[in-house]
Design a protein around this motif. Structure first.
Motif, PDB file in Angstrom:
ATOM      1  N   GLY A   1      13.909   1.818  13.863  1.00  0.00           N
ATOM      2  CA  GLY A   1      14.203   2.862  14.828  1.00  0.00           C
ATOM      3  C   GLY A   1      12.934   3.464  15.369  1.00  0.00           C
ATOM      4  N   PRO A   2      13.047   4.531  16.168  1.00  0.00           N
ATOM      5  CA  PRO A   2      11.881   5.169  16.778  1.00  0.00           C
ATOM      6  C   PRO A   2      10.917   5.673  15.710  1.00  0.00           C
TER       7      PRO A   2
ATOM      8  N   LEU B   1      21.767  16.068   5.875  1.00  0.00           N
ATOM      9  CA  LEU B   1      21.638  16.011   4.424  1.00  0.00           C
ATOM     10  C   LEU B   1      22.707  15.134   3.788  1.00  0.00           C
ATOM     11  N   THR B   2      23.903  15.162   4.349  1.00  0.00           N
ATOM     12  CA  THR B   2      24.971  14.324   3.813  1.00  0.00           C
ATOM     13  C   THR B   2      25.250  13.102   4.691  1.00  0.00           C
ATOM     14  N   ASP B   3      25.061  13.217   6.011  1.00  0.00           N
ATOM     15  CA  ASP B   3      25.263  12.050   6.871  1.00  0.00           C
ATOM     16  C   ASP B   3      24.292  10.934   6.508  1.00  0.00           C
ATOM     17  N   VAL B   4      23.057  11.306   6.208  1.00  0.00           N
ATOM     18  CA  VAL B   4      22.022  10.339   5.839  1.00  0.00           C
ATOM     19  C   VAL B   4      21.801  10.327   4.327  1.00  0.00           C
ATOM     20  N   GLY B   5      21.623  11.509   3.756  1.00  0.00           N
ATOM     21  CA  GLY B   5      21.172  11.610   2.377  1.00  0.00           C
ATOM     22  C   GLY B   5      22.217  11.337   1.326  1.00  0.00           C
ATOM     23  N   ALA B   6      23.489  11.212   1.695  1.00  0.00           N
ATOM     24  CA  ALA B   6      24.531  10.954   0.700  1.00  0.00           C
ATOM     25  C   ALA B   6      24.921   9.486   0.641  1.00  0.00           C
TER      26      ALA B   6
ATOM     27  N   LYS C   1       0.843  -1.193   0.000  1.00  0.00           N
ATOM     28  CA  LYS C   1       0.000   0.000   0.000  1.00  0.00           C
ATOM     29  C   LYS C   1       0.877   1.241   0.000  1.00  0.00           C
ATOM     30  N   LYS C   2       0.486   2.221  -0.804  1.00  0.00           N
ATOM     31  CA  LYS C   2       1.277   3.443  -0.941  1.00  0.00           C
ATOM     32  C   LYS C   2       0.715   4.489   0.008  1.00  0.00           C
ATOM     33  N   VAL C   3       1.327   4.630   1.177  1.00  0.00           N
ATOM     34  CA  VAL C   3       0.849   5.582   2.172  1.00  0.00           C
ATOM     35  C   VAL C   3       1.967   6.544   2.511  1.00  0.00           C
ATOM     36  N   SER C   4       1.824   7.794   2.110  1.00  0.00           N
ATOM     37  CA  SER C   4       2.845   8.795   2.387  1.00  0.00           C
ATOM     38  C   SER C   4       2.954   9.018   3.888  1.00  0.00           C
ATOM     39  N   GLY C   5       4.207   9.056   4.395  1.00  0.00           N
ATOM     40  CA  GLY C   5       4.430   9.349   5.803  1.00  0.00           C
ATOM     41  C   GLY C   5       4.454   8.133   6.693  1.00  0.00           C
ATOM     42  N   LEU C   6       4.008   6.948   6.218  1.00  0.00           N
ATOM     43  CA  LEU C   6       3.999   5.749   7.044  1.00  0.00           C
ATOM     44  C   LEU C   6       5.007   4.712   6.557  1.00  0.00           C
ATOM     45  N   PHE C   7       5.820   5.075   5.570  1.00  0.00           N
ATOM     46  CA  PHE C   7       6.683   4.092   4.942  1.00  0.00           C
ATOM     47  C   PHE C   7       7.668   3.420   5.885  1.00  0.00           C
ATOM     48  N   PRO C   8       8.330   4.137   6.826  1.00  0.00           N
ATOM     49  CA  PRO C   8       9.286   3.445   7.682  1.00  0.00           C
ATOM     50  C   PRO C   8       8.677   2.276   8.441  1.00  0.00           C
ATOM     51  N   SER C   9       7.474   2.437   9.005  1.00  0.00           N
ATOM     52  CA  SER C   9       6.879   1.350   9.766  1.00  0.00           C
ATOM     53  C   SER C   9       6.446   0.214   8.854  1.00  0.00           C
TER      54      SER C   9
ATOM     55  N   CYS D   1      22.123   2.342   1.978  1.00  0.00           N
ATOM     56  CA  CYS D   1      22.562   1.104   2.602  1.00  0.00           C
ATOM     57  C   CYS D   1      21.330   0.335   3.074  1.00  0.00           C
ATOM     58  N   HIS D   2      21.558  -0.766   3.774  1.00  0.00           N
ATOM     59  CA  HIS D   2      20.435  -1.528   4.313  1.00  0.00           C
ATOM     60  C   HIS D   2      20.098  -0.997   5.707  1.00  0.00           C
ATOM     61  N   ASP D   3      19.233  -0.024   5.736  1.00  0.00           N
ATOM     62  CA  ASP D   3      18.754   0.579   6.973  1.00  0.00           C
ATOM     63  C   ASP D   3      17.278   0.904   6.770  1.00  0.00           C
ATOM     64  N   PRO D   4      16.388  -0.059   7.011  1.00  0.00           N
ATOM     65  CA  PRO D   4      14.965   0.166   6.713  1.00  0.00           C
ATOM     66  C   PRO D   4      14.377   1.392   7.388  1.00  0.00           C
ATOM     67  N   ALA D   5      14.886   1.771   8.547  1.00  0.00           N
ATOM     68  CA  ALA D   5      14.357   2.955   9.229  1.00  0.00           C
ATOM     69  C   ALA D   5      14.883   4.245   8.628  1.00  0.00           C
ATOM     70  N   GLU D   6      15.947   4.156   7.850  1.00  0.00           N
ATOM     71  CA  GLU D   6      16.582   5.318   7.215  1.00  0.00           C
ATOM     72  C   GLU D   6      17.020   6.361   8.238  1.00  0.00           C
ATOM     73  N   ASP D   7      17.561   5.874   9.352  1.00  0.00           N
ATOM     74  CA  ASP D   7      18.167   6.763  10.343  1.00  0.00           C
ATOM     75  C   ASP D   7      19.595   7.115   9.960  1.00  0.00           C
TER      76      ASP D   7
END
Length: 899
Positions: A21-22, A412-417, A2-10, A420-426
Motif C-alpha cells: 500500500g501507500p 484499533l479493531t478493524d486492523v488490530g484485531a 535488517k531491523k529498522v524501526s519505521g521502515l518495516f512495511p517497505s 492475515c496476509h497483508d504485508p502493508a498492514e492496511d
C-alpha cells in the motif's frame, strides 16, 4: 533482515513479492524494492495452483535435538546461549515444479541458520518466517521430498510451541492455509493434535535443555511415585469440606436434607447480589421452591472479619446466613453449594465463620495473543465467583492483537484485531502465532462495547472487579500498526492534522532493537505528545463504558512492559534529552518517565494504576501516585522475592503473580505432549499451586527446585553492595502482600477449550491459597534469614500436615468439585496416570484419587481398572493407562507403562 524501526512495511514488500500500500509520510521506499518485485514476481502460478498446493502439500517439522550452549551452524558459532536443530520437509502426491510460491509459518524462536539447498528460509518479524524455493529447487514429489536443515535460537521442549496454519501464496494471488498443518482434535480426549509434527522421542535431548537440567520426564512410574499419598482421607471430612477452606468450622451431628428446595428470605441484601449463587445451587439440584428449607440472609456491616465475611449456620431445619455485605452473603451461599455432593440432597449440619485471607484474589486471562470468546470469559467468571475469586484481569492488547472496541478509533479493531496476509498492514496485522492468512478465525476478533458491557454486568453480579489492561509502551505493536493505518487513511484524505493526532510512531527513528518476542517495531514512542493523547482517549473511553454499565472503573493496568534499546535514535526523543528541565539523560530513563506519567494520568481519573513489577521498578517511587498496584512476576530462584519485597516496602499493593506456581499456561507435567510455554516452570501441577505459601516467598527454597530442577538458596537477610546500596531487604515489620493472581497467557492456546483446560483445576488451588491461610504455612521472619534445602524452617511436622491437607483437598476435588466442573461444561485437564508393573501386577494411581482409570494392552479395548490388576496373561505388548473425567464422559491423555 535488517531491523529498522519505521521502515518495516517497505522491507516486507521485498520479501513477500506482494504489492504494498501507500508509503507513510516520513518513510521511504527504495528502487531496489521495486526492482526485486518486478524481476522475481514471475506470475507462473494461478489461483487454482495455489489452492491445489494448499490441499496436497504435506509438511513435516522434526526437532532433532536441543542444545544448551556453544551452538554451531555452518561450522561457526551462532552466539546463542541455546538452540535447537530441526528439519522441515515438504512432499506431495502431485509433483510441484513451479517456482514463485512462498510458504509463511510461525516459529516463536527465530532462525539462526539454514543449510543451503532446495529451500531458503528467512525470518520476517516476531515469529513470522517465510520459505521460498532455493537455488537447488527442482521439484517436490512423494518420492522426492525436499527439506531444509535448520538451527534455531532458543529451545523447543514441547510440541505446543510449534505453531499451526502454515500458508502458501504467490504474487497477486490469495493466500491459502496448507491443510496438512491444520490442528486436529482427538475425538476421545478433546486435545489438539499437530499432525505435521514428528513425535518427539522420549529421550533427554527432547525434554531437557542440556547438561545441568535434571527435569524428570513425567513417565507413568514417575507419576506413580509422585501421586503416592501416605495419609488416608476420612470420608466424613470430604462431605463437610468446602473449597476454599473456611477460617472456622464447627461440626454438629446430623444432616439437613435440601430435597424440598430452598425458601430464601432477605434482610438488607440486594437480590441481584445473590442470584448467581442461587443459580449454582439450582444447577446442583437445590433450587428455590415454595415450602423449601428456610434460608434467611441478612447483612450486619459490623460483622467481625470485615469485608466479604459471613457466618453460615446450618441447623436441623433451617439455614441462617449473616454477612458483612452483599459479597459475603453470596459467598455464604456458594459455601452451601460447595457442601452439596452431586446426586445427593443432604448437607452436614455445621456453623462456619469465614473471611478472606487477601482482599485481592485474581485471575488473569490473555485475550490479546489469541482472542477467545465472550462465552469462555463468562464461564471462567462463574467458577471464579463459586470459589470466591474477586478480580478479573483482562489482557486486551499486545503485539498480536487489540481486543476492545474504542469508540472514535475504529482502526484499533478493524486492523488490530485481525491477523492475515497483508504485508502493508492496511487491513490487518501480520500473521503471528499460527493464526493463518484469513483474519477470520476464532483467534481473531474483539469485544464490542456491548460485549464488554456484558462482561461488566456479569462481573458485578458475581462480586468481581474487572481490571482492563492494554500493554504499553512495549508489547504495543497492534496499537502502533493500527494508528499507522489510521495515519495513512487521513493522509490520503488530505487531513494531516487528524493523521498525526494519535500517531505512536516517529518515522525518522532509525533505532535498531529487538523485543523478547523478536519484534523490531513493537514499542510506541514515549516522547511524542500524540502518544499520551492516545492513551488518555483510550482510558477515558473505557471509563465511560464502565460508567454506562453502572460499574465504575477502579483499576487500570498499564502493563509497563518496555523494550530495551528503543528510542535511542529518535529525533523526537533527542529533543527530550537535550531539554535540561526534563531530567532525562538518555533512552534508559524513558521507561520510568513513561510509567510515572501514565500512572499519574490514571490516578488523576480516580483510578488505581497497575503494572508488571519489572517495568514499575524503573520508576522513582516518590514520583508515583499514593496507591499503586504492582504484579510481582519474578521467578523465585532468579530474585523474584527481592523485587516483590522491595515494592511491598514502598507501600505499593503487591499482587503475587509468580510464574513458579501461578502461570497456568505452563505445562502441568514435564512431557513434550503437554501444552504451554515453560521458561520458568516445566511442571506446574495443581499440587504445586496448593503448596505455595504466599506470605513467605523465600521459604520455597527449602522444598522447590529451579526451572532446571536444581536446588537453590534464598538469602533473605539485609544485603548491600560495595557502595552501601541495599540490594535485598526483608519485608518491613507488618508489611504484607495485597493478594495473589493466577495468569494464563494464550500464545499456545488457540481455542476456548484449551484455555479452560489450562486454568482448571489449578484455579481451585489458587482459590484455596488466596482465601485460606493453612496452619502448616511457615510464618515470615521479618528479621530475615537464609532458606535452602539444608535449612529446616519448614519442619517435618509442618510437611506432614501439608501432605495430609493435600490428600484431603485432592479427595474433595475428585469426589465433589470435578463433577461440578463437568456439570458446568468446563473441560478441565484430566491427569495422566501413574503406573508401575510389580511382580506381574499393574498398580495405578492419579493425583486426584477416585477418578476412573482405564488400561489396555497392545492397542486393544480400554477396560476399567479398580485396584491392582494381574497382567501376566496379556503377553509382551505395551500396556497403556489413562484416566477419565469424573463423570466418565472424557478420556485423558494415555501413557505407556514402563516408558
Amino acid at each position: 533482515m535488517k531491523k529498522v524501526s519505521g521502515l518495516f512495511p517497505s522491507i516486507l514488500c521485498v520479501v513477500s513479492l506482494t504489492a504494498c500500500g501507500p508509503v507513510a509520510d516520513g518513510q521511504s521506499s527504495t528502487p531496489e524494492a521495486a526492482d526485486t518485485a518486478a524481476v522475481e514476481g514471475s506470475g507462473q502460478l494461478s489461483q487454482s495452483d495455489i489452492d491445489r498446493l494448499a490441499e496436497t502439500l504435506k509438511v513435516t517439522y522434526q526437532v532433532i535435538a536441543n542444545k544448551a550452549a556453544e551452538c554451531q551452524a555452518g561450522g561457526r558459532s551462532i552466539g546463542a546461549t541455546s538452540c535447537y536443530e530441526a528439519k522441515i520437509t515438504l512432499h506431495s502426491d502431485e509433483p510441484v515444479t513451479a517456482s514463485g510460491w512462498e510458504i509463511y509459518f510461525s516459529q516463536p524462536d527465530p532462525l539462526a541458520f539454514v543449510a543451503p539447498g532446495a529451500l531458503s528460509i528467512d525470518h520476517i518479524n516476531g515469529d513470522l518466517h517465510v520459505i521460498r524455493p532455493g537455488e537447488e529447487f527442482e521439484t517436490v514429489t512423494a518420492q522426492a521430498p525436499v527439506s531444509a536443515d535448520l538451527v534455531v535460537r532458543g529451545q523447543v521442549l514441547s510440541e505446543a510451541k510449534l505453531m499451526p496454519n502454515w500458508y502458501v501464496v504467490a504474487d497477486g494471488l490469495e493466500a491459502r492455509t496448507i491443510d496438512s498443518t491444520r490442528m486436529q482434535t482427538d475425538p476421545e480426549t478433546g486435545l489438539l493434535v499437530r499432525p505435521w509434527i514428528v513425535d518427539f522421542p522420549r529421550e533427554e535431548s527432547h525434554y531437557r535443555k542440556g547438561p545441568g537440567d535434571d527435569t524428570p520426564l513425567a513417565t507413568s512410574a514417575f507419576l506413580h511415585d509422585a501421586n503416592s499419598i501416605a495419609a488416608p482421607v476420612d470420608n466424613s471430612s470430604v462431605a463437610a469440606a468446602i473449597i476454599p477452606s473456611p477460617a472456622s468450622v464447627q461440626r454438629r451431628d446430623g444432616a439437613l436434607d435440601l430435597a424440598a428446595g430452598l425458601t430464601v428470605s432477605m434482610d438488607g441484601v440486594d437480590r441481584a447480589a445473590i442470584d448467581a449463587a442461587l443459580q449454582r445451587l439450582a444447577l446442583f439440584g437445590v433450587a428455590e421452591a415454595a415450602g423449601g428449607v428456610p434460608v434467611s440472609v441478612s447483612v450486619e456491616p459490623d460483622l467481625m472479619g470485615g469485608t466479604e465475611s459471613y457466618v453460615l449456620d446450618i441447623g436441623p431445619g433451617a439455614v441462617a446466613i449473616t454477612a458483612a455485605d452483599d459479597a459475603g452473603a453470596a459467598y455464604a451461599l456458594y459455601s452451601l453449594a460447595s457442601l452439596v455432593t452431586l446426586g445427593e440432597t443432604t448437607v452436614p449440619q455445621l456453623r462456619i465463620e469465614d473471611s478472606p485471607r487477601f482482599g485481592f484474589r485474581g485471575m488473569h486471562i490473555d485475550l490479546a495473543r489469541n482472542f477467545h470468546s465472550l462465552d469462555m470469559v463468562l464461564k471462567v467468571m462463574d467458577q471464579m465467583a463459586a470459589y470466591k475469586l474477586n478480580k478479573l484481569h483482562l489482557h486486551l492488547a499486545d503485539d498480536e492483537g487489540w481486543r476492545l472496541e474504542i469508540p472514535g478509533l475504529p482502526e484499533l479493531t478493524d486492523v488490530g484485531a485481525r491477523r492475515c496476509h497483508d504485508p502493508a498492514e492496511d487491513d490487518c496485522l501480520l500473521m503471528q502465532l499460527g493464526s493463518g492468512p484469513t483474519g477470520e478465525t476464532e483467534v481473531d476478533g474483539y469485544f464490542s462495547v456491548a460485549d464488554y458491557s456484558a462482561i461488566l454486568a456479569a462481573a458485578k453480579a458475581r462480586h468481581i472487579e474487572v481490571i482492563p489492561s492494554l500493554d504499553m509502551p512495549g508489547h504495543s505493536r497492534a496499537a502502533i500498526k493500527s494508528m499507522e493505518a489510521r495515519y495513512r487513511r487521513f493522509m490520503e484524505a488530505g487531513q494531516p492534522e487528524q493523521a498525526r493526532e494519535y500517531l505512536l510512531t516517529d518515522f525518522d527513528d532509525t533505532t535498531e532493537y529487538e523485543s523478547i518476542q523478536f519484534y523490531t517495531d513493537n514499542t510506541l514512542n514515549v516522547c511524542m505528545e500524540s502518544t499520551y493523547h492516545f492513551i488518555d482517549t483510550v482510558i477515558t473511553e473505557i471509563a465511560t463504558i464502565h460508567e454506562a454499565a453502572g460499574v465504575p472503573l477502579k483499576r487500570y493496568h498499564i502493563g509497563a512492559d518496555e523494550t530495551a534499546g528503543a528510542w535511542v535514535e529518535s529525533p523526537v526523543c533527542q529533543a527530550v534529552f537535550e531539554d535540561p528541565d526534563n531530567g532525562i539523560d538518555d533512552a534508559g530513563d524513558l521507561g520510568g518517565y513513561f510509567i510515572e506519567r501514565v500512572a499519574n494520568m490514571v490516578a488523576a481519573m480516580d483510578v488505581i494504576p497497575g503494572g508488571w513489577n519489572d517495568g514499575m521498578g524503573h520508576t522513582d517511587p516518590d514520583r508515583m501516585p499514593e496507591t499503586v498496584q504492582t504484579n510481582a512476576w519474578g521467578v523465585l530462584p532468579w530474585g523474584g522475592a527481592t523485587s516483590a519485597q522491595q515494592q511491598a516496602n514502598y507501600g505499593w499493593e503487591v499482587i503475587l503473580s509468580i510464574p513458579d506456581a501461578l502461570y497456568f499456561d505452563f505445562p502441568y507435567e514435564a512431557d513434550p505432549k503437554e501444552g504451554g510455554y515453560y521458561w520458568a516452570g516445566r511442571r506446574v501441577n495443581t499440587r504445586k499451586v496448593f503448596d505455595f505459601m504466599p506470605e513467605n516467598l523465600p521459604v520455597h527454597a527449602e522444598f522447590w527446585k529451579d526451572p532446571n530442577e536444581q536446588p537453590f538458596t534464598i538469602d533473605d537477610t539485609l544485603q548491600t553492595d560495595d557502595n552501601g546500596v541495599v540490594t535485598h531487604a526483608p519485608l518491613e515489620e507488618g508489611v504484607r502482600f495485597a493478594g495473589m493472581q493466577g495468569q494464563v497467557w494464550s500464545e499456545t492456546l488457540p481455542s476456548d477449550e484449551m484455555v479452560l483446560y489450562m486454568i482448571f483445576p489449578r484455579l481451585l488451588a489458587l482459590a484455596e491459597r488466596a482465601w485460606h491461610q493453612a496452619e502448616w504455612e511457615v510464618p515470615y521472619d521479618y528479621q530475615g534469614t537464609v532458606y535452602s534445602p539444608q535449612t529446616s524452617h519448614f519442619t517435618s511436622d509442618m510437611r506432614a500436615a501439608r501432605d495430609a491437607d493435600w490428600a484431603r483437598f485432592a479427595a474433595v476435588l475428585a469426589e465433589k468439585e470435578l463433577p461440578k466442573l463437568d456439570k458446568a461444561g468446563i473441560p478441565y485437564r484430566i491427569p495422566t496416570v501413574g503406573a508401575r508393573l510389580t511382580e506381574g501386577r499393574l498398580l495405578t494411581n492419579t493425583i486426584f484419587p477416585g477418578l476412573p482409570v482405564e488400561m489396555r494392552s497392545a492397542a486393544g479395548e480400554w477396560q476399567a481398572v479398580d485396584g491392582p490388576v494381574d497382567v501376566t496373561g496379556l503377553g509382551d505388548g505395551a500396556i497403556e493407562v489413562r484416566a477419565r473425567s469424573a463423570d466418565g464422559s472424557r478420556a485423558g491423555r494415555a501413557l505407556t507403562v514402563g516408558e
